[in-house]
Design a protein around this motif. Structure first.
Motif, PDB file in Angstrom:
ATOM      1  N   GLY A   1      -6.208  -2.686   7.311  1.00 52.58           N
ATOM      2  CA  GLY A   1      -5.403  -2.641   6.098  1.00 52.58           C
ATOM      3  C   GLY A   1      -4.989  -4.017   5.612  1.00 52.58           C
ATOM      4  O   GLY A   1      -5.023  -4.288   4.395  1.00 52.58           O
ATOM      5  N   ASP A   2      -4.610  -4.899   6.543  1.00 54.83           N
ATOM      6  CA  ASP A   2      -4.207  -6.243   6.118  1.00 54.83           C
ATOM      7  C   ASP A   2      -5.395  -7.056   5.612  1.00 54.83           C
ATOM      8  O   ASP A   2      -5.260  -7.857   4.690  1.00 54.83           O
ATOM      9  CB  ASP A   2      -3.495  -6.972   7.261  1.00 54.83           C
ATOM     10  CG  ASP A   2      -2.025  -6.587   7.377  1.00 54.83           C
ATOM     11  OD1 ASP A   2      -1.469  -6.082   6.379  1.00 54.83           O
ATOM     12  OD2 ASP A   2      -1.438  -6.789   8.460  1.00 54.83           O
TER      13      ASP A   2
ATOM     14  N   ARG B   1      -2.503  -1.214   9.210  1.00 52.53           N
ATOM     15  CA  ARG B   1      -2.541  -2.656   8.883  1.00 52.53           C
ATOM     16  C   ARG B   1      -3.375  -3.411   9.910  1.00 52.53           C
ATOM     17  O   ARG B   1      -4.206  -4.258   9.552  1.00 52.53           O
ATOM     18  CB  ARG B   1      -1.118  -3.222   8.845  1.00 52.53           C
ATOM     19  CG  ARG B   1      -0.312  -2.799   7.637  1.00 52.53           C
ATOM     20  CD  ARG B   1       0.965  -3.612   7.490  1.00 52.53           C
ATOM     21  NE  ARG B   1       1.912  -3.329   8.570  1.00 52.53           N
ATOM     22  CZ  ARG B   1       2.844  -2.389   8.511  1.00 52.53           C
ATOM     23  NH1 ARG B   1       2.952  -1.625   7.438  1.00 52.53           N
ATOM     24  NH2 ARG B   1       3.669  -2.210   9.530  1.00 52.53           N
TER      25      ARG B   1
ATOM     26  N   ARG C   1      -5.851  -5.889   2.181  1.00 45.93           N
ATOM     27  CA  ARG C   1      -4.822  -6.439   1.310  1.00 45.93           C
ATOM     28  C   ARG C   1      -5.202  -7.841   0.834  1.00 45.93           C
ATOM     29  O   ARG C   1      -5.076  -8.176  -0.338  1.00 45.93           O
ATOM     30  CB  ARG C   1      -3.485  -6.479   2.056  1.00 45.93           C
ATOM     31  CG  ARG C   1      -2.288  -6.756   1.160  1.00 45.93           C
ATOM     32  CD  ARG C   1      -1.026  -7.110   1.965  1.00 45.93           C
ATOM     33  NE  ARG C   1      -0.865  -6.322   3.164  1.00 45.93           N
ATOM     34  CZ  ARG C   1      -0.286  -5.123   3.218  1.00 45.93           C
ATOM     35  NH1 ARG C   1       0.193  -4.589   2.106  1.00 45.93           N
ATOM     36  NH2 ARG C   1      -0.172  -4.472   4.360  1.00 45.93           N
TER      37      ARG C   1
ATOM     38  N   GLU D   1       2.882   2.359   2.981  1.00 46.18           N
ATOM     39  CA  GLU D   1       4.001   1.518   3.404  1.00 46.18           C
ATOM     40  C   GLU D   1       5.278   1.762   2.586  1.00 46.18           C
ATOM     41  O   GLU D   1       6.280   1.099   2.809  1.00 46.18           O
ATOM     42  CB  GLU D   1       3.602   0.045   3.285  1.00 46.18           C
ATOM     43  CG  GLU D   1       2.356  -0.309   4.075  1.00 46.18           C
ATOM     44  CD  GLU D   1       1.833  -1.706   3.756  1.00 46.18           C
ATOM     45  OE1 GLU D   1       1.772  -2.525   4.681  1.00 46.18           O
ATOM     46  OE2 GLU D   1       1.494  -1.965   2.579  1.00 46.18           O
TER      47      GLU D   1
ATOM     48  N   HIS E   1       0.838  -1.190   0.000  1.00 53.29           N
ATOM     49  CA  HIS E   1       0.000   0.000   0.000  1.00 53.29           C
ATOM     50  C   HIS E   1       0.878   1.248   0.000  1.00 53.29           C
ATOM     51  O   HIS E   1       2.017   1.244   0.478  1.00 53.29           O
ATOM     52  CB  HIS E   1      -0.916   0.010   1.230  1.00 53.29           C
ATOM     53  CG  HIS E   1      -2.011   1.020   1.158  1.00 53.29           C
ATOM     54  ND1 HIS E   1      -1.880   2.291   1.666  1.00 53.29           N
ATOM     55  CD2 HIS E   1      -3.251   0.968   0.614  1.00 53.29           C
ATOM     56  CE1 HIS E   1      -3.000   2.965   1.457  1.00 53.29           C
ATOM     57  NE2 HIS E   1      -3.847   2.198   0.824  1.00 53.29           N
TER      58      HIS E   1
END
Length: 559
Positions: A542-543, A538, A546, A302, A299
């Motif tokens: 966020g994770d 995350r 993903r 990051e 992302h």
């Protein structure tokens, strides 16, 4: 989005209540959970070929054609640059042969980035357009700067107008819009899918790619406003640059910074910049959202490029090169500041360029805007982001009788009349001889009454084809030259051509996370906090996002 802590709680709670979430679900959306929780918030993804079965048949409107060339897009989901017009037509052609309306009365909520005009009862422009349409549209004009707050509040209260315009950039801030859209708005698929759209010939003239972005939950839910390929550019007051001999072609971030130092003069009430950080993203080669590399999705938060961008923006704030009203408030009206010459460089879409010209050229014929040629922070080959094919959507209130939905679609069809038509002229400029006159150059010039009464309102409702339809030949040439020159630098993304409804939790993370990054830019947190903020992002969804996005790539054979 600007919300106090109390306001954020109230409006988000109300908005989530619209879609019937429980208190526990509401808390997970309004606060940062300590561990990821399941649920995609109504997220879906569909490739363009699947979306085409839902979209209207494309039937071009042949009576008006641009005379300046554009660029044909070779990127999935990225619209063409469809050219423009070097002059205003002396005799606009009628687009419709019968009244669009049947006498109904409706309310429409639209944004405006500028002073609001008088209301319907005392506005002869609104009255004239409504008379031509054959129905009454009463606008509930709302400040574009705080539009998302008002839209969320109205959705929360179930106070839905007959027509509601919502920009996509605001939708992306709404944590559960994917669910709310079904609760609040009418499914237009039965009215517009395939050849059914031919009842509405001007809506049929909107590009297919724009309609594909009007799909939510497998249904056609809105009339799109097509966009040019670019979300924004780094715009500047060209007339002031010409007068002062300032550099109009910076080659890297250092040159832009030095330009800012040269321009800024607080005693003269002149600062170089508005808050340009979103344009700083592509300058520093931050990915548009996700970067796919080595079998992994990374992302933008990051990336080392994002941290470099924050440090550079922090320097602009620290050295007071950004207008103090922008620094002290998220609600500063940068269009007013650039119009007054208090800032001379800001980030905006090209609609903002046009709007500023319309507002200032009548009283200042030398007023001119430009867009810096693309450059990267280190002078290497630049990149540029691309828009989705539609950037603004008009929704129809759910539950209206079929006859009213059809009348509203006819009104939206009237509003979609393209440049060069009589309907476009009336909706954009008002009545000739009353709200505008043709100048010696053949370009419409607002009268004093037109400046007071005419505001961009009807244009939002039906969308417009993509060509540059400005009444300022010099600006049309400059705009198209920038667009055509910039197209080779558009960055491909892993998800081009795939219509994705963002996971609700992920969408809800955007504003609070970027508020933290704003604190870094404005010196309230150290740059070293970037990694901590990314880790919180995350952890809080966020994770999960993903994993969802990676599956989208896998399902579409891209990973």
């Amino acid at each position: 989005m600007t919300l106090t802590a109390q306001g954020a709680s109230t409006t988000r709670r109300g908005f989530l209540g619209l879609v019937g979430l429980t208190a526990a679900g509401m808390l997970s959306a309004c606060s940062a959970p300590s561990t990821p929780r399941p649920g995609s918030g109504g997220a879906t993804a569909a490739a363009g070929d699947k979306l085409k079965t839902l979209t209207p048949t494309y039937v071009p409107f042949a009576a008006v054609k641009p005379d300046l060339p554009g660029t044909t897009s070779n990127l999935p989901g990225v619209p063409d640059i469809s050219g423009g017009f070097s002059s205003y037509p002396a005799e606009p052609v009628p687009a419709l042969t019968r009244k669009a309306g049947k006498g109904g009365s409706y309310k429409a909520m639209t944004p405006l980035w500028g002073p609001p005009p008088p209301g319907l009862a005392s506005n002869s422009y609104f009255q004239a357009v409504n008379a031509d349409i054959g129905a009454t549209v009463e606008f509930q004009i709302t400040d574009g700067v705080t539009y998302v707050d008002k839209a969320i509040a109205r959705l929360a209260a179930r106070d839905i107008p007959d027509l509601m315009v919502i920009p996509n950039w605001e939708i992306e801030k709404m944590a559960d819009f994917n669910k709310a859209v079904d609760q609040a708005f009418e499914d237009l698929t039965p009215y517009l899918q395939g050849d059914r759209v031919k009842t509405y010939a001007l809506l049929a003239n909107l590009p297919t790619a724009a309609w594909q972005w009007s799909v939510w939950n497998g249904k056609l839910m809105a009339v799109p406003y097509p966009t040019e390929p670019y979300p924004y550019g780094l715009l500047y007051r060209k007339d002031l640059f010409d007068k002062n001999g300032w550099n109009q072609n910076p080659k890297n971030a250092e040159e832009l910074y030095q330009l800012g130092k040269e321009i800024t003069d607080a005693k003269a009430k002149r600062w170089a910049f508005g808050d340009i950080h979103e344009m700083a993203w592509p300058i520093f080669k931050v990915p548009q959202e996700w970067r796919y590399e080595g079998g992994k999705l990374v992302h933008k938060y990051e990336t080392p490029e994002f941290e470099l961008m924050l440090a550079w923006m922090r320097k602009l704030f620290a050295e007071e090169l950004i207008h103090p009203s922008v620094t002290s408030s998220k609600g500063a009206n940068e269009k007013e500041l650039i119009g007054a010459g208090q800032i001379v460089i800001y980030r905006d879409g090209f609609g903002g360029w046009k709007e500023l010209l319309q507002q200032h050229r009548p009283k200042n014929p030398g007023f001119a805007m430009g867009a810096f040629p693309l450059f990267s922070h280190d002078g290497s080959k630049p990149i540029m982001y691309h828009n989705n094919a539609a950037g603004i959507f008009t929704f129809i209130k759910k539950g209206l009788p079929k006859a009213q939905v059809e009348e509203l679609l006819s009104i939206l069809d009237w509003c979609a009349a393209p440049y060069g038509t009589r309907e476009y002229e009336l909706s954009t400029y008002g009545v000739k001889g009353k709200h505008f006159e043709l100048g010696s150059d053949g370009v419409p010039k607002p009268t004093e009454l037109g400046t007071k009464e005419v505001a961009y309102t009807y244009g939002f409702l039906g969308g417009r084809p993509l060509y540059v339809d400005w009444p300022f030949p010099d600006a049309v040439q400059a705009n198209l030259a920038w667009q055509n020159a910039s197209f080779p630098y558009i960055e491909k993304t892993p998800f081009d051509g795939i219509r994705i409804q963002r996971p609700g939790k992920y969408a809800g993370l955007q504003v609070p996370t970027e508020d933290k990054f704003t604190d870094i830019m404005r010196g309230r947190r150290p740059v070293s906090d970037v990694k901590q903020i990314a880790a919180e992002w995350r952890r809080d969804g966020g994770d999960e996002a993903r994993a969802f996005y990676l599956k989208v790539l896998q399902d579409n054979g891209r990973a």
